[in-house]
Design a protein around this motif. Structure first.
Motif, PDB file in Angstrom:
ATOM      1  N   TRP A   3       2.690   8.500   2.344  1.00 21.08           N
ATOM      2  CA  TRP A   3       2.015   7.227   2.199  1.00 21.08           C
ATOM      3  C   TRP A   3       0.933   7.011   3.249  1.00 21.08           C
ATOM      4  O   TRP A   3       0.031   6.212   3.044  1.00 21.08           O
ATOM      5  CB  TRP A   3       3.010   6.075   2.241  1.00 21.08           C
ATOM      6  N   LYS A   4       1.042   7.723   4.358  1.00 17.85           N
ATOM      7  CA  LYS A   4       0.058   7.538   5.440  1.00 17.85           C
ATOM      8  C   LYS A   4      -1.320   7.983   4.976  1.00 17.85           C
ATOM      9  O   LYS A   4      -1.463   8.985   4.292  1.00 17.85           O
ATOM     10  CB  LYS A   4       0.491   8.289   6.688  1.00 17.85           C
ATOM     11  N   LYS A   8      -4.552   0.500   1.824  1.00 16.16           N
ATOM     12  CA  LYS A   8      -3.713  -0.654   2.118  1.00 16.16           C
ATOM     13  C   LYS A   8      -4.206  -1.834   1.289  1.00 16.16           C
ATOM     14  O   LYS A   8      -5.392  -1.952   1.008  1.00 16.16           O
ATOM     15  CB  LYS A   8      -3.789  -1.027   3.599  1.00 16.16           C
ATOM     16  N   ASP A  14      -0.013 -11.849   6.851  1.00 18.69           N
ATOM     17  CA  ASP A  14       0.973 -11.532   7.885  1.00 18.69           C
ATOM     18  C   ASP A  14       1.222 -12.764   8.744  1.00 18.69           C
ATOM     19  O   ASP A  14       0.401 -13.138   9.568  1.00 18.69           O
ATOM     20  CB  ASP A  14       0.482 -10.367   8.739  1.00 18.69           C
ATOM     21  N   LYS A  77       4.786  -2.093  13.323  1.00 22.56           N
ATOM     22  CA  LYS A  77       3.450  -1.827  12.781  1.00 22.56           C
ATOM     23  C   LYS A  77       3.538  -0.811  11.645  1.00 22.56           C
ATOM     24  O   LYS A  77       2.910  -0.976  10.606  1.00 22.56           O
ATOM     25  CB  LYS A  77       2.504  -1.330  13.865  1.00 22.56           C
ATOM     26  N   GLU A  78       4.348   0.210  11.822  1.00 19.57           N
ATOM     27  CA  GLU A  78       4.505   1.216  10.767  1.00 19.57           C
ATOM     28  C   GLU A  78       5.129   0.607   9.517  1.00 19.57           C
ATOM     29  O   GLU A  78       4.709   0.903   8.402  1.00 19.57           O
ATOM     30  CB  GLU A  78       5.341   2.400  11.260  1.00 19.57           C
ATOM     31  N   ASP A  81       2.395  -1.431   7.830  1.00 21.24           N
ATOM     32  CA  ASP A  81       1.438  -0.529   7.170  1.00 21.24           C
ATOM     33  C   ASP A  81       2.046   0.067   5.904  1.00 21.24           C
ATOM     34  O   ASP A  81       1.398   0.129   4.860  1.00 21.24           O
ATOM     35  CB  ASP A  81       1.000   0.588   8.123  1.00 21.24           C
ATOM     36  N   SER A  84       2.122  -2.492   3.151  1.00 18.92           N
ATOM     37  CA  SER A  84       0.778  -2.731   2.621  1.00 18.92           C
ATOM     38  C   SER A  84       0.344  -1.607   1.684  1.00 18.92           C
ATOM     39  O   SER A  84      -0.257  -1.854   0.636  1.00 18.92           O
ATOM     40  CB  SER A  84      -0.212  -2.875   3.779  1.00 18.92           C
ATOM     41  N   VAL A  85       0.664  -0.372   2.035  1.00 23.01           N
ATOM     42  CA  VAL A  85       0.304   0.771   1.190  1.00 23.01           C
ATOM     43  C   VAL A  85       1.087   0.739  -0.122  1.00 23.01           C
ATOM     44  O   VAL A  85       0.528   0.934  -1.205  1.00 23.01           O
ATOM     45  CB  VAL A  85       0.528   2.109   1.939  1.00 23.01           C
TER      46      VAL A  85
END
Length: 178
Positions: A3-4, A8, A14, A77-78, A81, A84-85
């Motif tokens: 997914w990285k 996003k 947020d 944060k991960e 992220d 969002s992805v």
């Protein structure tokens, strides 16, 4: 799951670390009203206008947002992220599915929160878990739920993605009337 580096979503609100709506101020007591009336008579001001100003400046029971700055860990944060992805992938897929049937998809937004959150479905705490609110077409997700999934024996990307997809599924049910 790879997914990285993927797109996003731009439809993320947020609200983590911002605190909830808090009731502030004291109600106008009889003493405050009497003092305001005396002051109004002495200064020649309109007493109703003066009482209105007191209410607006916190003497009433208005809602105020309390900003609580929050440092975000690398894991948080991960998780944000990742969410969002995954949310962006639901936008892409459902846009294509609807387009294939000649319709236009109106995607929901997703709100990330901690503690409690206010929606058109009321105020909910993160204890209720992720939810979809048809009143505002938003998916609400506390990232703390991912830790709960791990404790319940459902760790990993698939379980987390499933939760987001499930809530988007409620949006699909809402907009299609099923």
């Amino acid at each position: 799951m790879r997914w990285k580096g993927q797109r996003k979503s731009t439809r993320i609100d947020d609200r983590r670390g911002k605190g909830g709506a808090v009731r502030g101020g004291a109600k106008l007591s009889g003493g405050v009203i009497i003092i305001a009336l005396i002051y109004a008579v002495i200064t020649g001001q309109n007493p109703m206008s003066l009482l209105g100003n007191i209410m607006q400046q916190g003497g009433g029971s208005s809602q105020q947002q309390v900003q609580i700055p929050k440092q975000q860990s690398a894991a948080e944060k991960e998780n944000a992220d990742f969410s969002s992805v995954i949310f962006a992938s639901t936008e892409d897929i459902w846009t294509q599915v609807f387009a294939n049937s000649g319709q236009q998809y109106q995607p929901p937004s997703m709100v990330l929160f901690d503690g409690q959150v206010e929606s058109r479905c009321g105020v909910n705490s993160e204890a209720v878990g992720p939810f979809y609110c048809p009143g505002d077409n938003k998916v609400y997700l506390s990232l703390g739920f991912f830790r709960q999934l791990e404790r319940m024996g459902a760790p990993g990307d698939f379980a987390r993605a499933y939760v987001i997809g499930h809530e988007v599924g409620h949006h699909i049910q809402n907009i299609t009337g099923t």
